[in-house]
Design a protein around this motif. Structure first.
Motif, PDB file in Angstrom:
ATOM      1  N   TYR A 372       0.829  -1.189   0.033  1.00  0.00           N
ATOM      2  CA  TYR A 372      -0.125   0.043  -0.039  1.00  0.00           C
ATOM      3  C   TYR A 372       0.846   1.280   0.025  1.00  0.00           C
ATOM      4  O   TYR A 372       2.119   1.153   0.264  1.00  0.00           O
ATOM      5  CB  TYR A 372      -0.969   0.030   1.199  1.00  0.00           C
ATOM      6  N   SER A 373       0.324   2.445  -0.178  1.00  0.00           N
ATOM      7  CA  SER A 373       1.011   3.667   0.011  1.00  0.00           C
ATOM      8  C   SER A 373      -0.061   4.770   0.308  1.00  0.00           C
ATOM      9  O   SER A 373      -1.382   4.345   0.361  1.00  0.00           O
ATOM     10  CB  SER A 373       1.337   4.058  -1.400  1.00  0.00           C
ATOM     11  N   ALA A 374       0.401   5.821   1.026  1.00  0.00           N
ATOM     12  CA  ALA A 374      -0.460   6.626   1.457  1.00  0.00           C
ATOM     13  C   ALA A 374       0.434   8.103   1.776  1.00  0.00           C
ATOM     14  O   ALA A 374       1.556   8.044   1.688  1.00  0.00           O
ATOM     15  CB  ALA A 374      -0.902   6.413   2.680  1.00  0.00           C
ATOM     16  N   ASN A 375      -0.378   9.258   1.942  1.00  0.00           N
ATOM     17  CA  ASN A 375       0.546  10.382   2.291  1.00  0.00           C
ATOM     18  C   ASN A 375       0.977  10.167   3.778  1.00  0.00           C
ATOM     19  O   ASN A 375       0.491   9.308   4.409  1.00  0.00           O
ATOM     20  CB  ASN A 375      -0.520  11.637   2.553  1.00  0.00           C
ATOM     21  N   VAL A 376       1.969  11.023   4.029  1.00  0.00           N
ATOM     22  CA  VAL A 376       2.706  10.767   5.485  1.00  0.00           C
ATOM     23  C   VAL A 376       1.761  10.844   6.622  1.00  0.00           C
ATOM     24  O   VAL A 376       2.157  10.447   7.792  1.00  0.00           O
ATOM     25  CB  VAL A 376       3.812  11.276   5.603  1.00  0.00           C
ATOM     26  N   ASP A 377       0.769  11.657   6.481  1.00  0.00           N
ATOM     27  CA  ASP A 377      -0.459  11.653   7.632  1.00  0.00           C
ATOM     28  C   ASP A 377      -1.198  10.692   7.566  1.00  0.00           C
ATOM     29  O   ASP A 377      -2.262  10.771   8.335  1.00  0.00           O
ATOM     30  CB  ASP A 377      -0.921  13.113   7.224  1.00  0.00           C
ATOM     31  N   GLY A 378      -1.317   9.598   6.856  1.00  0.00           N
ATOM     32  CA  GLY A 378      -2.157   8.433   6.575  1.00  0.00           C
ATOM     33  C   GLY A 378      -3.234   8.725   5.596  1.00  0.00           C
ATOM     34  O   GLY A 378      -4.122   7.700   5.633  1.00  0.00           O
ATOM     35  N   ASP A 380      -5.237   9.221   1.890  1.00  0.00           N
ATOM     36  CA  ASP A 380      -5.360   8.993   0.625  1.00  0.00           C
ATOM     37  C   ASP A 380      -4.606   7.771   0.422  1.00  0.00           C
ATOM     38  O   ASP A 380      -3.729   7.500  -0.422  1.00  0.00           O
ATOM     39  CB  ASP A 380      -4.405  10.009  -0.241  1.00  0.00           C
ATOM     40  N   ILE A 381      -5.028   6.668   0.948  1.00  0.00           N
ATOM     41  CA  ILE A 381      -4.645   5.104   1.096  1.00  0.00           C
ATOM     42  C   ILE A 381      -4.870   4.742  -0.400  1.00  0.00           C
ATOM     43  O   ILE A 381      -6.028   4.698  -0.852  1.00  0.00           O
ATOM     44  CB  ILE A 381      -5.076   4.147   2.243  1.00  0.00           C
ATOM     45  N   LYS A 382      -3.722   4.135  -1.054  1.00  0.00           N
ATOM     46  CA  LYS A 382      -4.013   3.380  -2.159  1.00  0.00           C
ATOM     47  C   LYS A 382      -3.233   2.185  -2.320  1.00  0.00           C
ATOM     48  O   LYS A 382      -2.312   1.935  -1.698  1.00  0.00           O
ATOM     49  CB  LYS A 382      -3.086   4.312  -3.262  1.00  0.00           C
ATOM     50  N   THR A 383      -4.056   1.136  -2.924  1.00  0.00           N
ATOM     51  CA  THR A 383      -3.403  -0.076  -2.930  1.00  0.00           C
ATOM     52  C   THR A 383      -2.286  -0.319  -4.260  1.00  0.00           C
ATOM     53  O   THR A 383      -2.870   0.006  -5.337  1.00  0.00           O
ATOM     54  CB  THR A 383      -4.653  -1.188  -3.385  1.00  0.00           C
ATOM     55  N   VAL A 384      -1.070  -0.553  -4.001  1.00  0.00           N
ATOM     56  CA  VAL A 384      -0.063  -0.592  -4.989  1.00  0.00           C
ATOM     57  C   VAL A 384      -0.429  -2.188  -5.581  1.00  0.00           C
ATOM     58  O   VAL A 384      -0.155  -2.320  -6.823  1.00  0.00           O
ATOM     59  CB  VAL A 384       1.359  -0.380  -4.264  1.00  0.00           C
ATOM     60  N   VAL A 385      -0.285  -3.014  -4.813  1.00  0.00           N
ATOM     61  CA  VAL A 385      -0.312  -4.528  -5.194  1.00  0.00           C
ATOM     62  C   VAL A 385      -1.389  -5.154  -4.326  1.00  0.00           C
ATOM     63  O   VAL A 385      -1.237  -5.144  -3.109  1.00  0.00           O
ATOM     64  CB  VAL A 385       0.868  -5.228  -4.957  1.00  0.00           C
ATOM     65  N   ALA A 386      -2.627  -5.525  -4.842  1.00  0.00           N
ATOM     66  CA  ALA A 386      -3.483  -5.863  -4.174  1.00  0.00           C
ATOM     67  C   ALA A 386      -3.283  -7.678  -3.628  1.00  0.00           C
ATOM     68  O   ALA A 386      -2.530  -8.199  -4.112  1.00  0.00           O
ATOM     69  CB  ALA A 386      -4.846  -6.058  -5.004  1.00  0.00           C
TER      70      ALA A 386
END
Length: 606
Positions: A372-378, A380-386
């Motif tokens: 996963y990835s997100a902004n450093v404040d947690g 806008d979480i996005k799945t990079v590899v599901a």
């Protein structure tokens, strides 16, 4: 109409590099990243292949500094084909003077009259190479001495004694366009700038050792404390001490050692002291004018720490109670950025985009791991590899310039790479084999990973059975050899074996040192370790009995690892709930933060 020193239509002409060795291929990458077409001349067929493979695998990373679309690049055997129509030729051939003399004579015959001819030599002045060229050609010859990009992007420019002066400002601007930091050596000097400084330091250190005044470890510790951590700048330090005091100290050395005062005491007296210029303590300044804003110490800033708590030691433990926490450098828990993570393990941050990347292992044996990835404040979480294709993704490493994510899949026995958005998922290493039993699979489990752009390689750990003493560290080229597959690459090298149980690892590019944590049995496991690498990316020979250094021990299931190169620190974690910090050499270890109901895995720095 451009003058002689600005080659005609140079934007549409290639840069030629003579030699595709360790440095030559990096020079090719530098100039290709600036948008210039590059031709490398290399007699060796395998060197040509390896040189182009390096550029292909790294040019996008170099281009992050230039913001240019990379130019084309090719390697050829024929000299004429390489240099025809070039506006710049840089020789990076072996340090043999006779060879360089012959090459410059050949270049005079093969290049256009406005082509700039440069030598990357660190041993010879270019004036020593031009005995067989005409006076007119001597005006376009100079030294261009590079260090080891991309770890150090410094290039020193130096005249051959005849070089047209206007070439230097022109080349300074071109070097800056290529992401380099140019410095002009204002007159011919064997050793250029830094090498002369280093030569003096080296000679004095050897004298100290020969006289029995100190030992290597103490010398390095003093240097690290004052120059690395303290950020002492030599010219500024002399101004701070006072040039009059510096002259008195040097006068004592002159008298005791029978040295000449001409270029020390006499130089200071004639150029500074007699004019009332004593340094920062007087209005006239010294080596620096008082208006100069050069800092007295290298800028440094304590980082904020991001760390993963896997959740298994929580008050109410579960496989989905993991957290991403923010801790200050002085050991204060700031906040929980994200909760309810499914067995989080690897963590990294991309400072350019301001996003964090992390892995969640899921349940070993099930294909439910994810990235996963997100902004450093947690947010806008996005799945990079599901979940669904990975088993237990572990340490994650970033190539920020190329916007690539590297990670290992432990039970999946693979090393992966993908884009920051998850596209172009590649299997780089595939150890799955066929019908492996659990016992056979354990040695093939991939855990930690790091990327070295300067070496053109990535490194990974295979920890082996738990506490089994069968751990290994491998490396391979960033670019997969053409025509080869992840399960049968010819460039894989095992660089260390029979380790207790290596886990996460990181590379310190500047010193070419590979660090890793090991959670194996004591006395050698549960430790932080280091091995120095050569220019080929492989371990240097060492006097340590195990072939590497054990920097510190006494950890409680060591896991996460992150280097703070700015402040010369190493941060590392263990499942016992502690975050540690020590110097790069393992000294001054301290516990930054500890909480018994935590179990820390991955760590990174803001």
């Amino acid at each position: 109409m451009p003058s002689q020193w600005e080659p005609r239509n140079y934007r549409n002409r290639p840069v030629a590099i003579l030699g595709a060795g360790v440095l030559g291929r990096r020079l090719g990458c530098i100039w290709a990243s600036a948008g210039f077409d590059v031709k490398i001349r290399e007699p060796g067929a395998q060197q040509r292949v390896d040189g182009i493979a390096y550029i292909k695998g790294n040019v996008q990373s170099y281009s992050a500094k230039t913001n240019q679309v990379p130019g084309s690049f090719e390697a050829v055997e024929d000299m004429k084909q390489a240099v025809e129509n070039a506006w710049l030729v840089i020789e990076a051939v072996p340090e043999k003077l006779e060879l360089k003399i012959a090459i410059f004579a050949e270049l005079e015959a093969l290049t256009l009259e406005d082509c700039i001819l440069a030598s990357n030599s660190s041993s010879y002045k270019s004036s020593e190479m031009i005995s067989q060229v005409s006076d007119s050609t001597k005006t376009r010859v100079l030294n261009m001495h590079y260090y080891m990009p991309p770890a150090y992007m410094i290039v020193e420019l130096m005249t051959d004694g005849y070089t047209t002066p206007e070439i230097f400002p022109f080349m300074v601007e071109r070097c800056k366009e290529a992401g380099s930091n140019p410095y002009i050596t204002r007159k011919e000097s064997t050793g250029f700038i830094f090498n002369r400084v280093w030569a003096a330091v080296k000679r004095e250190i050897l004298t100290i050792l020969a006289e029995g005044v100190s030992v290597p470890g103490e010398i390095d510790a003093v240097w690290h404390e004052l120059c690395v951590k303290g950020g002492i700048l030599p010219c500024r330090e002399m101004d701070d001490i006072g040039l009059d005091t510096v002259a008195l100290i040097e006068s004592h050395y002159v008298e005791e050692r029978g040295l000449s005062p001409e270029k020390t005491v006499d130089f200071l007296k004639a150029n500074y002291l007699d004019h009332g210029m004593l340094g920062t303590k007087c209005s006239k300044g010294g080596l620096y004018a008082n208006s100069d804003s050069t800092p007295t110490k290298a800028d440094s800033k304590s980082p904020e720490i991001l760390v993963l708590d896997i959740g298994l030691s929580a008050t109410a433990p579960s496989i989905t109670s993991g957290e991403i926490l923010q801790v200050s450098a002085d050991g204060k828990l700031q906040k929980s950025i994200l909760k309810n993570q499914f067995m989080p393990d690897g963590l990294a941050v991309d400072s350019t985009s301001g996003r964090i990347f992390w892995t969640c292992m899921g349940i070993p044996g099930n294909p439910d791991g994810a990235v996963y990835s997100a902004n450093v404040d947690g947010t806008d979480i996005k799945t990079v590899v599901a979940a669904g294709s990975l088993n237990t993704p572990k340490q994650v490493a970033l190539d920020s310039a190329a916007e690539k994510v590297y990670f290992c899949d432990r039970e999946g026995c693979r090393v992966y790479r993908c884009a920051f958005d998850g596209s172009n998922l590649e299997v780089l290493i595939d150890n799955t084999g066929r019908d492996l039993t659990p016992e056979q699979r354990a040695p093939e489990c991939c855990v930690g990973v790091t990327v070295s752009l300067s070496q053109g390689k990535f490194y990974w750990t295979q920890k082996g059975p738990s506490k089994g003493g069968k751990g290994r560290i491998f490396c391979a080229n960033i670019t997969t050899p053409e025509g080869q597959l992840a399960d049968a690459r010819g460039d894989i090298q095992c660089i260390l074996s029979d380790l207790p149980e290596p886990v996460d690892l990181e590379i310190h590019e500047a010193s070419r040192a590979l660090y890793w944590t090991d959670r194996g049995e004591i006395p050698w496991g549960n430790s932080l370790n280091r091995v120095k690498l050569g220019e080929d990316g492989l371990p240097l020979s060492t006097n340590f009995s195990r072939g590497y250094e054990i920097l510190t021990r006494g950890l409680n299931e060591a896991i996460g690892l992150k280097l703070d190169s700015i402040n010369s620190h190493v941060y590392f974690t263990d499942l016992g709930g502690s975050i540690y910090r020590c110097d790069l050499d393992g000294n001054h270890k301290e516990k930054v933060y500890s909480e018994e109901h935590r179990a820390f895995t991955g760590i990174t720095l803001l």
